[in-house]
Design a protein around this motif. Structure first.
Motif, PDB file in Angstrom:
ATOM      1  N   UNK A   1       0.882  -1.155  -0.018  1.00 48.00           N
ATOM      2  CA  UNK A   1       0.013  -0.013  -0.033  1.00 48.00           C
ATOM      3  C   UNK A   1       0.882   1.196   0.116  1.00 48.00           C
ATOM      4  N   UNK A   2       0.452   2.206  -0.606  1.00 50.26           N
ATOM      5  CA  UNK A   2       1.203   3.493  -0.770  1.00 50.26           C
ATOM      6  C   UNK A   2       1.142   4.245   0.414  1.00 50.26           C
ATOM      7  N   UNK A   3       0.787   3.909   1.628  1.00 52.27           N
ATOM      8  CA  UNK A   3       0.558   4.731   2.879  1.00 52.27           C
ATOM      9  C   UNK A   3      -0.670   5.253   3.069  1.00 52.27           C
ATOM     10  N   UNK A   4      -1.097   5.774   4.211  1.00 55.22           N
ATOM     11  CA  UNK A   4      -2.690   6.393   4.366  1.00 55.22           C
ATOM     12  C   UNK A   4      -2.124   7.895   3.953  1.00 55.22           C
ATOM     13  N   UNK A   5      -3.021   8.037   3.087  1.00 53.87           N
ATOM     14  CA  UNK A   5      -3.001   9.505   2.251  1.00 53.87           C
ATOM     15  C   UNK A   5      -3.620  10.487   3.383  1.00 53.87           C
ATOM     16  N   UNK A   6      -4.650  10.003   3.884  1.00 51.94           N
ATOM     17  CA  UNK A   6      -5.398  11.106   4.682  1.00 51.94           C
ATOM     18  C   UNK A   6      -5.223  10.754   6.395  1.00 51.94           C
ATOM     19  N   UNK A   7      -3.948  10.651   6.709  1.00 50.78           N
ATOM     20  CA  UNK A   7      -3.905  10.023   8.178  1.00 50.78           C
ATOM     21  C   UNK A   7      -3.770  11.275   9.060  1.00 50.78           C
TER      22      UNK A   7
ATOM     23  N   UNK B   1      -4.112   6.006 -10.217  1.00 49.41           N
ATOM     24  CA  UNK B   1      -3.110   6.517  -9.054  1.00 49.41           C
ATOM     25  C   UNK B   1      -3.818   8.171  -8.794  1.00 49.41           C
ATOM     26  N   UNK B   2      -3.546   8.291  -7.631  1.00 45.58           N
ATOM     27  CA  UNK B   2      -3.860   9.678  -7.223  1.00 45.58           C
ATOM     28  C   UNK B   2      -3.283  10.735  -7.896  1.00 45.58           C
ATOM     29  N   UNK B   3      -3.756  11.750  -8.695  1.00 52.25           N
ATOM     30  CA  UNK B   3      -3.297  12.648  -9.493  1.00 52.25           C
ATOM     31  C   UNK B   3      -2.913  14.034  -8.810  1.00 52.25           C
ATOM     32  N   UNK B   4      -2.981  13.941  -7.425  1.00 59.53           N
ATOM     33  CA  UNK B   4      -2.753  15.165  -6.783  1.00 59.53           C
ATOM     34  C   UNK B   4      -1.388  15.057  -5.944  1.00 59.53           C
ATOM     35  N   UNK B   5      -0.920  16.282  -5.328  1.00 59.22           N
ATOM     36  CA  UNK B   5       0.295  15.726  -4.249  1.00 59.22           C
ATOM     37  C   UNK B   5      -0.341  15.165  -3.290  1.00 59.22           C
TER      38      UNK B   5
ATOM     39  N   UNK C   1      -0.431  20.728   9.139  1.00 59.27           N
ATOM     40  CA  UNK C   1      -1.322  21.613   9.010  1.00 59.27           C
ATOM     41  C   UNK C   1      -1.264  22.315   7.548  1.00 59.27           C
ATOM     42  N   UNK C   2      -2.408  22.575   7.065  1.00 63.07           N
ATOM     43  CA  UNK C   2      -2.689  23.278   5.652  1.00 63.07           C
ATOM     44  C   UNK C   2      -2.475  22.275   4.553  1.00 63.07           C
ATOM     45  N   UNK C   3      -2.088  20.822   4.922  1.00 63.91           N
ATOM     46  CA  UNK C   3      -2.075  20.096   3.779  1.00 63.91           C
ATOM     47  C   UNK C   3      -3.545  19.572   3.326  1.00 63.91           C
ATOM     48  N   UNK C   4      -3.827  19.105   2.152  1.00 65.75           N
ATOM     49  CA  UNK C   4      -4.801  18.731   1.516  1.00 65.75           C
ATOM     50  C   UNK C   4      -5.616  17.488   2.193  1.00 65.75           C
ATOM     51  N   UNK C   5      -6.874  17.737   3.028  1.00 65.51           N
ATOM     52  CA  UNK C   5      -7.465  16.760   3.766  1.00 65.51           C
ATOM     53  C   UNK C   5      -8.697  17.194   3.937  1.00 65.51           C
TER      54      UNK C   5
END
Length: 744
Positions: free
Chosen positions: A495-501, A729-733, A506-510
């Motif tokens: 797995x690529x890791x938990x993207x929304x962990x 795959x996820x197409x955002x940072x 702070x300030x990241x896409x969530x």
């Protein structure tokens, strides 16, 4: 001098003649109590007779004027009394040559004379001359004067003004109709001797020769305005007045108060009582749609077909409640009975469902999911698989999703289903009914990347890619697992890791509610059916899938709080525990033989009940049921921490706290089971009788973007990923993880 000649007529006319050439002739004519008095001047006629011409008030000859002067000053005369009754002592007297008046006569002013005063001298009567020849008619009082005479005018006080004459309608009695006036006789008129005056003796004349007492349409009566005037000493509010002190039952007042009270009560019911009752009556329904992105602020859902609310009106009342496997009461919050025929599920056709138009490549399926393969008929949802190639795939079938349309958090979901195939020995179909967190859209690989099947709220190594340290130093249980497969190099996780962990900087896409809350898209399956690998017949796999993983994908099963099988005669724990992309906890239960398409097509119920408390992650469970009976149960404790050094170092995995969407599909894939076409039929049909969702009483939580776990804004901000199935795959940072590779 010629003798006096008297001529009488039947109408009461009398004529006095005097043959004196210089003597005036008195003509007195009484019509309707009014006199016509004229001074007559003499004139010779061809036969030698002297005839007088009259002037009303002005003498044409000097001798007449002198006679008028003489009469006014020296002789008493007859005063016209038109308003007195005929039998009054002051009634008409025989005219004489003397034309003066007496001040003692009974005089009554005209009712319309505003200057009348009983103390003042009566005005001089109009002068009436006397002639030698006089023609007199019987006096007939008018209706007006008769009324005044009959009202006892003599009894009026000296200070009282004259009365008015008013008219009222004449009726036979108080409630009867108007009397039709009597027909008038023909007119008959006569001439004066002078030939220049015409008067009528008929009943229709203004001056009839006799009184006509027949009642007409209007009847005159006396009205004195002074009678309605209050004396200075009289007060309308005088407490000594008898009328003021009269004690009567105030019926009218009570009726007025009663009507006003009813009106006020009606207004209170309309604007206070009814809204309150309506609020409590509709409260449960409004709670059903809380957080549903398709429902506006007033609770309105787009109306696209005859299903106006979350609970299908065709759902029987007996299905409105149930007792949960936890012993608590549950209430129905959503249902679809699929009784409306010929429904379609292309994008925009249905408020709760949408058919996918994709290839489900992540599992290597051999069918193309075509919305045209799904409809409703005979009270069922029909998903048909056929062998018509589409988009270079040999099969065509259907997948129905409620993603981002209807979701629920916690509760119980049940489907009633009949499976495809000729009998229980069929092998190759992959029928499924399952749920997934709304942050991932099934079949859209970009949206599942880094969120499926995560159900984790801790900030540790479990959020890292492959569950290993950035430098690849461990943990050892993640670097190598005998339970993994060769294609994954026996590594525990790919797995690529938990993207929304919960480690998100702070300030990241969530998606929120804050970057400190771990989010994901766990999966809980109602059913996946396959041929029994260790015996005959078909078994249903009922599972929960989680990430991150414990060592070798194990879960704790030492106690019944961790793992429990309720029907061991037909249910066993599934030996499959997962792979590098998922950890699974599941049970296999043998299905009845008559639920297949050509072996009875009987319907059976399957479902699961689950509960999770985010504030107490160890408190939660999933309980599956088959044919109405609980089959197996897994508790949150089975997914507890897996500590180092033997474990992977991950913490408690959660029973899903995410809003879950529903998926119904009929697939075919060699990754599921071996495909044996000799045991299959085409077209093959999976039928669903209903889908029903229940939740604990008083704990309704439906909608795809609840307040504590929102999804709407995040999905809208990345809509291209959720609308493009070709992205893998996820197409955002990827949001920065505070513990990984330099942190924030």
């Amino acid at each position: 001098m010629e003798p006096e000649r008297i001529t009488s007529s039947s109408s009461g006319e009398r004529e006095h003649l005097d043959n004196s050439a210089n003597t005036s002739v008195w003509h007195e004519t009484t019509f309707d109590s009014q006199r016509e008095d004229r001074m007559v001047a003499s004139r010779d006629t061809p036969n030698g007779q002297t005839v007088q011409y009259a002037d009303r008030d002005e003498a044409r000859h000097t001798e007449v004027a002198q006679d008028m002067s003489y009469s006014q000053t020296s002789s008493p005369s007859i005063v016209e009394t038109p308003l007195l009754p005929a039998d009054s002592p002051q009634s008409r007297q025989t005219p004489t040559h003397s034309l003066s008046h007496s001040a003692n006569l009974n005089y009554i002013s005209s009712p319309l004379n505003p200057n009348f005063s009983s103390s003042s001298s009566p005005p001089n009567p109009r002068y009436r001359s006397q002639s030698r020849q006089s023609m007199q008619f019987n006096r007939v009082a008018s209706e007006d004067s008769q009324v005044l005479a009959a009202s006892n005018m003599a009894s009026l006080p000296s200070s009282q003004r004259g009365s008015m004459i008013l008219y009222r309608l004449a009726v036979e009695d108080k409630g009867g109709p108007l009397i039709r006036p009597k027909p008038l006789p023909p007119r008959d008129s006569v001439f004066t001797t002078s030939g220049d005056s015409i008067f009528s003796l008929s009943y229709d004349s203004k001056y009839p020769s006799g009184a006509w007492n027949a009642r007409g349409a209007l009847v005159p009566y006396v009205y004195d305005p002074a009678l309605d005037e209050l004396d200075q000493d009289d007060s309308p509010d005088d407490p000594d007045d008898d009328a003021f002190n009269e004690r009567t039952f105030p019926l009218r007042g009570i009726l007025n108060v009663g009507v006003l009270s009813l009106l006020i009560l009606a207004l209170l019911c309309l604007f206070i009582i009814y809204p309150v009752l309506s609020y409590y009556h509709d409260r449960a329904e409004k709670d059903f749609i809380t957080g549903n992105v398709l429902v506006n602020g007033t609770g309105q859902v787009s109306y696209l077909f005859q299903m106006a609310q979350l609970i299908d009106p065709d759902t029987p009342s007996s299905a409105a409640t149930r007792t949960g496997f936890d012993g608590l009461p549950y209430e129905l919050v959503f249902s679809d009975e699929f009784n409306t025929a010929n429904r379609t599920f292309w994008p925009g056709d249905d408020p709760f469902w949408e058919a996918a138009d994709i290839w489900y490549g992540s599992t290597g399926d051999q069918e193309w999911y075509d919305p045209g393969q799904i409809t409703t008929r005979d009270g069922y949802l029909s998903i048909v698989m056929d062998q018509n190639p589409e988009n270079d795939l040999p099969y065509r079938s259907g997948m129905l999703q409620s993603w981002n349309k209807f979701c629920f958090t916690g509760g119980y979901i049940e489907v009633s289903i009949s499976l495809p195939g000729p009998n229980q020995e069929t092998q190759g179909y992959w029928p499924g009914a399952w749920t997934m967190g709304n942050l991932a859209r099934p079949g859209y690989a970009a949206t599942t990347d880094g969120v499926w099947p995560y159900s984790y709220d801790s900030c540790d190594v479990g959020t890292f890619p492959n569950q290993t340290e950035p430098d690849g130093s461990g943990p050892a249980a993640a670097l190598q697992s005998n339970a993994s497969k060769a294609k994954y190099n026996y590594e525990l996780s790919w797995l690529p890791g938990q993207r929304l962990s919960s480690c998100t900087c702070p300030g990241e896409d969530h998606p929120g509610p804050s970057v400190n809350v771990g989010r994901g898209a766990p999966e809980i399956d109602i059913l996946e059916v396959e041929h029994n690998k260790v015996g005959s017949g078909q078994v249903v796999s009922q599972s929960g899938q989680f990430a991150p993983f414990s060592h070798d994908y194990t879960y704790l099963n030492d106690t019944q709080d961790e793992w429990f099988i309720n029907t061991p005669s037909i249910t066993t724990a599934n030996p499959y525990l997962g792979s590098a992309v998922q950890q699974a906890v599941s049970a296999l239960t043998v299905l009845p033989d008559d639920i297949f398409e050509e072996s009875g097509a009987q319907f059976t119920t399957l479902g699961f009940e689950y509960w999770s408390d985010p504030s107490n992650p160890s408190d939660g469970y999933i309980a599956w049921q088959t044919a109405g009976v609980e089959s197996a149960r897994v508790g949150a404790a089975a997914l507890g921490p897996d500590p180092l050094p033997l474990g992977t170092g991950v913490s408690q995995r959660l029973i899903s706290v995410e809003p879950m969407s529903i998926i119904l599909n009929l697939g075919i894939s060699p990754n599921w089971q071996t495909i044996d076409l000799s045991t299959m039929i085409f077209p093959a049909e999976m039928l669903v009788d209903y889908v029903r969702v229940y939740q604990r009483r008083g704990q309704t939580n439906v909608g795809c973007s609840p307040q504590n776990y929102p999804t709407e804004d995040y999905i809208n901000q990345h809509m291209d990923s959720y609308m493009n199935p070709n992205l893998t795959s996820w197409n955002y940072p990827t949001p920065k993880n505070s513990l990984y590779s330099g942190g924030c």
